[in-house]
Scaffold this motif. Sequence first.
Motif, short mmCIF file in Angstrom:
data_model
loop_
_atom_site.label_atom_id
_atom_site.label_comp_id
_atom_site.label_asym_id
_atom_site.label_seq_id
_atom_site.Cartn_x
_atom_site.Cartn_y
_atom_site.Cartn_z
N LYS A 6 23.05 38.73 12.69
CA LYS A 6 22.52 40.09 11.62
C LYS A 6 22.42 39.69 10.20
CE LYS A 6 24.38 43.87 14.66
NZ LYS A 6 25.25 44.94 14.50
N GLU A 7 23.14 38.50 9.82
CA GLU A 7 23.04 38.07 8.68
C GLU A 7 22.00 36.99 8.26
OE1 GLU A 7 26.84 36.50 7.82
OE2 GLU A 7 28.00 38.36 7.90
N ASN A 8 21.55 36.57 9.27
CA ASN A 8 20.29 35.67 9.09
C ASN A 8 19.00 36.28 8.76
OD1 ASN A 8 21.94 33.49 9.69
ND2 ASN A 8 21.51 33.83 12.06
N GLU A 15 17.53 29.80 13.99
CA GLU A 15 18.83 29.87 13.24
C GLU A 15 19.77 30.63 13.82
OE1 GLU A 15 20.82 30.50 8.62
OE2 GLU A 15 18.62 30.02 9.12
N SER A 16 19.24 31.91 14.43
CA SER A 16 20.00 32.85 15.09
C SER A 16 20.39 32.46 16.42
CB SER A 16 19.46 34.18 15.49
OG SER A 16 18.89 34.78 14.21
N MET A 18 20.93 29.23 17.15
CA MET A 18 21.94 28.37 16.95
C MET A 18 23.01 28.70 16.75
SD MET A 18 20.61 25.46 18.06
CE MET A 18 21.85 24.51 17.93
N GLU A 19 23.18 29.80 15.75
CA GLU A 19 24.48 30.58 15.48
C GLU A 19 25.21 31.19 16.83
OE1 GLU A 19 27.28 31.40 13.31
OE2 GLU A 19 25.58 30.68 12.35
N VAL A 20 24.25 31.51 17.80
CA VAL A 20 24.87 32.04 19.03
C VAL A 20 25.25 30.98 19.89
CG1 VAL A 20 24.64 33.33 20.97
CG2 VAL A 20 23.92 34.41 18.78
N LEU A 21 24.35 29.96 20.05
CA LEU A 21 24.60 28.90 21.17
C LEU A 21 25.05 27.67 20.67
CD1 LEU A 21 21.24 29.57 22.86
CD2 LEU A 21 23.59 30.33 23.60
N GLY A 22 25.29 27.34 19.16
CA GLY A 22 25.75 26.15 18.68
C GLY A 22 27.23 25.68 19.12
N GLY A 23 27.27 24.54 18.89
CA GLY A 23 28.75 23.96 19.22
C GLY A 23 28.83 23.12 20.57
N ASP A 65 29.05 38.00 21.35
CA ASP A 65 27.53 37.80 21.07
C ASP A 65 26.80 38.51 22.26
OD1 ASP A 65 27.75 36.70 18.68
OD2 ASP A 65 27.90 34.65 19.44
N GLY A 66 27.43 39.03 23.28
CA GLY A 66 26.73 39.71 24.31
C GLY A 66 26.18 38.68 25.39
#
Length: 119
Positions: A6-8, A15-16, A18-23, A65-66
Amino acid sequence: MRTTTKENPEYCAVESAMEVLGGRWKLAILKTLVPGTLRFGEIRRALPAITQRMLTRQLRELEADGLVTRTVYREVPPRVEYTLTDAGQRLDAIMDQLDTWGRWYQETVHRPESAADVP
């Protein structure tokens, strides 16, 4: 601290994602859950290089993240199962494409040097 999607900004869907799936482990965990529901120990055995602490952390983030549902059964000993949500299942085709690309990359771009390549 991890930011939330929500901050992106709206214009940056990558970017959203990658925030959820990154790592290192999230996509591997999700791919492990594609065939169906698994218990924590089953996921850990499928990914032997991951530590228990990291698996717990990544599963909690995926749940927040659902993408994963955690079900706790009140029995002795306690049983906890993880399954993909609809949102998590929608990643299956993308994970297959990434797997195909990763294999191509390993074989063509980042292949181990053969003995003939060494001076």
